[in-house]
Design a protein around this motif. Structure first.
Motif, PDB file in Angstrom:
ATOM      1  N   ARG A  83      14.543  32.317  -8.234  1.00  0.00           N
ATOM      2  CA  ARG A  83      13.446  33.219  -8.568  1.00  0.00           C
ATOM      3  C   ARG A  83      12.540  33.429  -7.352  1.00  0.00           C
ATOM      4  NH1 ARG A  83      10.173  30.915 -13.184  1.00  0.00           N
ATOM      5  NH2 ARG A  83      12.119  31.347 -14.296  1.00  0.00           N
ATOM      6  N   PRO A  84      12.196  34.679  -7.059  1.00  0.00           N
ATOM      7  CA  PRO A  84      11.302  34.945  -5.915  1.00  0.00           C
ATOM      8  C   PRO A  84       9.952  34.268  -6.094  1.00  0.00           C
ATOM      9  CG  PRO A  84      12.346  36.955  -6.693  1.00  0.00           C
ATOM     10  CD  PRO A  84      12.647  35.897  -7.715  1.00  0.00           C
ATOM     11  N   LYS A  85       9.369  33.874  -4.989  1.00  0.00           N
ATOM     12  CA  LYS A  85       8.056  33.251  -5.030  1.00  0.00           C
ATOM     13  C   LYS A  85       6.954  34.302  -5.030  1.00  0.00           C
ATOM     14  CE  LYS A  85       9.002  28.754  -2.925  1.00  0.00           C
ATOM     15  NZ  LYS A  85       8.580  27.802  -1.864  1.00  0.00           N
ATOM     16  N   SER A  86       5.786  33.888  -5.420  1.00  0.00           N
ATOM     17  CA  SER A  86       4.614  34.760  -5.376  1.00  0.00           C
ATOM     18  C   SER A  86       4.057  34.802  -3.951  1.00  0.00           C
ATOM     19  CB  SER A  86       3.527  34.261  -6.332  1.00  0.00           C
ATOM     20  OG  SER A  86       3.977  34.277  -7.671  1.00  0.00           O
ATOM     21  N   ILE A  87       3.517  35.954  -3.580  1.00  0.00           N
ATOM     22  CA  ILE A  87       2.828  36.126  -2.302  1.00  0.00           C
ATOM     23  C   ILE A  87       1.491  36.788  -2.612  1.00  0.00           C
ATOM     24  CG2 ILE A  87       2.958  36.992   0.060  1.00  0.00           C
ATOM     25  CD1 ILE A  87       5.939  37.284  -0.300  1.00  0.00           C
ATOM     26  N   PRO A  88       0.474  36.004  -2.925  1.00  0.00           N
ATOM     27  CA  PRO A  88      -0.820  36.583  -3.324  1.00  0.00           C
ATOM     28  C   PRO A  88      -1.391  37.532  -2.282  1.00  0.00           C
ATOM     29  CG  PRO A  88      -0.748  34.223  -3.810  1.00  0.00           C
ATOM     30  CD  PRO A  88       0.466  34.531  -2.997  1.00  0.00           C
ATOM     31  N   SER A  89      -1.180  37.254  -0.999  1.00  0.00           N
ATOM     32  CA  SER A  89      -1.753  38.107   0.049  1.00  0.00           C
ATOM     33  C   SER A  89      -1.172  39.520   0.017  1.00  0.00           C
ATOM     34  CB  SER A  89      -1.520  37.481   1.419  1.00  0.00           C
ATOM     35  OG  SER A  89      -0.134  37.378   1.692  1.00  0.00           O
ATOM     36  N   LYS A  90       0.007  39.689  -0.606  1.00  0.00           N
ATOM     37  CA  LYS A  90       0.629  40.995  -0.720  1.00  0.00           C
ATOM     38  C   LYS A  90       0.635  41.494  -2.160  1.00  0.00           C
ATOM     39  CE  LYS A  90       1.613  41.072   3.635  1.00  0.00           C
ATOM     40  NZ  LYS A  90       0.829  41.928   4.560  1.00  0.00           N
ATOM     41  N   SER A  91      -0.133  40.841  -3.032  1.00  0.00           N
ATOM     42  CA  SER A  91      -0.228  41.232  -4.446  1.00  0.00           C
ATOM     43  C   SER A  91       1.134  41.181  -5.137  1.00  0.00           C
ATOM     44  CB  SER A  91      -0.826  42.636  -4.588  1.00  0.00           C
ATOM     45  OG  SER A  91      -2.102  42.691  -3.989  1.00  0.00           O
ATOM     46  N   LEU A  92       1.945  40.213  -4.753  1.00  0.00           N
ATOM     47  CA  LEU A  92       3.268  40.044  -5.351  1.00  0.00           C
ATOM     48  C   LEU A  92       3.304  38.753  -6.160  1.00  0.00           C
ATOM     49  CD1 LEU A  92       5.544  41.025  -2.322  1.00  0.00           C
ATOM     50  CD2 LEU A  92       4.760  42.470  -4.198  1.00  0.00           C
ATOM     51  N   GLU A  93       3.922  38.849  -7.334  1.00  0.00           N
ATOM     52  CA  GLU A  93       4.025  37.699  -8.231  1.00  0.00           C
ATOM     53  C   GLU A  93       5.483  37.372  -8.507  1.00  0.00           C
ATOM     54  OE1 GLU A  93      -0.053  38.155 -10.897  1.00  0.00           O
ATOM     55  OE2 GLU A  93       1.814  39.038 -11.640  1.00  0.00           O
ATOM     56  N   SER A  94       5.715  36.114  -8.842  1.00  0.00           N
ATOM     57  CA  SER A  94       7.065  35.685  -9.169  1.00  0.00           C
ATOM     58  C   SER A  94       7.615  36.421 -10.381  1.00  0.00           C
ATOM     59  CB  SER A  94       7.075  34.174  -9.422  1.00  0.00           C
ATOM     60  OG  SER A  94       8.358  33.729  -9.769  1.00  0.00           O
ATOM     61  N   SER A  95       6.719  36.887 -11.240  1.00  0.00           N
ATOM     62  CA  SER A  95       7.150  37.598 -12.440  1.00  0.00           C
ATOM     63  C   SER A  95       7.764  38.958 -12.119  1.00  0.00           C
ATOM     64  CB  SER A  95       5.960  37.794 -13.387  1.00  0.00           C
ATOM     65  OG  SER A  95       4.943  38.553 -12.755  1.00  0.00           O
ATOM     66  N   MET A  96       7.520  39.460 -10.913  1.00  0.00           N
ATOM     67  CA  MET A  96       8.068  40.763 -10.509  1.00  0.00           C
ATOM     68  C   MET A  96       9.513  40.593 -10.067  1.00  0.00           C
ATOM     69  SD  MET A  96       4.819  42.192  -8.344  1.00  0.00           S
ATOM     70  CE  MET A  96       3.182  42.305  -9.073  1.00  0.00           C
ATOM     71  N   SER A  97      10.361  40.203 -10.984  1.00  0.00           N
ATOM     72  CA  SER A  97      11.770  39.948 -10.707  1.00  0.00           C
ATOM     73  C   SER A  97      12.556  40.161 -11.990  1.00  0.00           C
ATOM     74  CB  SER A  97      11.970  38.528 -10.167  1.00  0.00           C
ATOM     75  OG  SER A  97      11.490  37.570 -11.098  1.00  0.00           O
ATOM     76  N   ILE A  98      13.848  40.463 -11.826  1.00  0.00           N
ATOM     77  CA  ILE A  98      14.709  40.757 -12.977  1.00  0.00           C
ATOM     78  C   ILE A  98      15.895  39.803 -12.946  1.00  0.00           C
ATOM     79  CG2 ILE A  98      16.159  42.481 -14.078  1.00  0.00           C
ATOM     80  CD1 ILE A  98      13.590  43.720 -11.657  1.00  0.00           C
ATOM     81  N   PRO A  99      16.019  38.913 -13.917  1.00  0.00           N
ATOM     82  CA  PRO A  99      17.145  37.964 -13.937  1.00  0.00           C
ATOM     83  C   PRO A  99      18.459  38.653 -14.293  1.00  0.00           C
ATOM     84  CG  PRO A  99      15.787  37.716 -15.897  1.00  0.00           C
ATOM     85  CD  PRO A  99      15.084  38.704 -15.051  1.00  0.00           C
ATOM     86  N   ILE A 100      19.538  38.156 -13.703  1.00  0.00           N
ATOM     87  CA  ILE A 100      20.881  38.681 -13.959  1.00  0.00           C
ATOM     88  C   ILE A 100      21.750  37.523 -14.440  1.00  0.00           C
ATOM     89  CG2 ILE A 100      22.829  39.963 -12.999  1.00  0.00           C
ATOM     90  CD1 ILE A 100      20.323  41.560 -12.729  1.00  0.00           C
ATOM     91  N   ALA A 101      22.491  37.732 -15.506  1.00  0.00           N
ATOM     92  CA  ALA A 101      23.378  36.694 -16.036  1.00  0.00           C
ATOM     93  C   ALA A 101      24.527  36.439 -15.048  1.00  0.00           C
ATOM     94  CB  ALA A 101      23.925  37.108 -17.385  1.00  0.00           C
TER      95      ALA A 101
END
Length: 362
Positions: A83-101
């Protein structure tokens, strides 16, 4: 055969097919512009570049697929393992990701269910990130290699919904960050006596908020305008803020992916990749390719300047005698004309009476 079956059969021979999971590598030489291709040094440098294979899903075609064109464009979403990590300085969150089976990691921050390709991926716990993507060109080819994994239309629509939701969330966070930053600037200005008020400065009035400036150059996959940054688990830690990671983030956020058209070669054979490579390496390869192009342009500019200088020196060497000769030509022509006139007068003086006597005897 239904229309959907016919389209699926047709797309299965196109490389790459929309929605397919594919392996791709940068073709450095094919990515060069015609001018740089004339530079043997640049071509040699490109041939020496090592290109890693990367895996991604074909998220969108760039325009209508045209089988008569030598190249077609598409948007690739990089496949990340972990899962991608959050980068607060770029307004990016770990939740902004799509899991694939197949997925062994549960409790997605956005409670998203994994997307299910036509066949399970050969790697566990893979994600697509809204902000890990690239626009690429590829040769217009047909392939007999079957598609190993592909997202059906319903899954593609779900992917699109997830992407758009992440874009909206990123916009909100960016706006909040921009507002907080401006408030802090105003507060600092009030604390310093005699300091200029940012709100009244022309620079402040015309400046775009971070989100607008960012999206103007490197917007997300969902909006088909570029690429943003997110780091998968197990790669260099963003939390450590190491210089190399910071430099790469700055590069990606400051350089639009469409700045230099990149040509890649695709294959449907996923078995050629045993372990997913870090997409950050792709952009490091891109940096090297851009550097080769810029160095070639500098060499070309230097060669042109030298050629112009040498031509000017030759002109100065040979033009001065030529100019003197041309300037002297009218003077010589004038002297010759005066000489001819005087000669005619000297000859005509004694001959004219003889000619008159002969005419009268007739």
């Amino acid at each position: 055969m239904s229309d959907s079956d016919s389209e699926s059969l047709s797309e299965s021979t196109i490389l790459p097919a929309l929605g397919a999971c594919v392996v791709f590598t940068i073709d450095a030489v094919a990515s060069l512009d015609p001018e740089t291709l004339e530079d043997p040094e640049a071509v040699k440098a490109c041939m020496s570049l090592a290109s890693k294979p990367y895996v991604g899903f074909v998220a969108k075609r760039m325009g209508i697929y045209q089988p008569w064109n030598p190249h077609n464009g598409c948007m690739i979403g990089f496949l990340l393992q972990g899962r991608p990590k959050s980068i607060p300085s770029k307004s990016l969150e770990s939740s902004m990701s799509i899991p694939i089976a197949p997925m062994t990691i549960g409790d997605h921050p956005s409670s998203r269910s994994p997307l299910n390709p036509s066949n399970p991926l050969p790697w566990n716990d893979c994600y697509l990130s809204t902000f890990w993507s690239a626009k690429v060109l590829s040769p217009t080819l047909m392939t007999e290699t079957p598609i190993a994994c592909k997202l059906a239309r319903d899954e593609m629509r779900q992917l699109s919904r997830f992407l758009m939701a992440d874009v909206r969330r990123h916009d909100i966070l960016s706006a909040e960050s921009s507002s907080a930053s401006r408030s802090a600037d105003l507060g600092d200005a009030e604390k310093e006596p005699g300091a200029p008020n940012p709100a009244s400065s022309a620079e402040y009035d015309t400046a775009q908020p971070p989100s607008s400036g960012l999206r103007a150059t490197i917007p997300p996959l969902a909006e088909d305008r570029g690429m943003l940054f997110s780091s998968p688990i197990g790669k260099p830690a963003i939390d450590d803020e190491t210089e190399s990671v910071k430099e790469l983030i700055d590069y990606i956020f400051s350089k639009p992916a469409s700045e230099m058209p990149i040509t890649v070669n695709f294959t449907n054979d996923l078995s050629t990749v045993k372990e997913l490579n870090d997409p950050a390496d792709y952009f490091n390869e891109l940096k090297a390719l851009v550097r080769i192009r810029e160095e070639s342009r500098l060499r070309l500019a230097s060669a042109r300047a030298l050629a112009i200088k040498e031509a000017a020196e030759l002109n100065a060497k040979y033009d001065e005698p030529t100019i003197n000769m041309l300037l002297a030509r009218p003077q010589r022509r004038g002297r010759l004309s005066r000489f001819a006139s005087a000669t005619k007068k000297r000859i005509a003086g004694p001959v004219r009476p003889l000619l008159r006597f002969l005419w009268l005897r007739k």
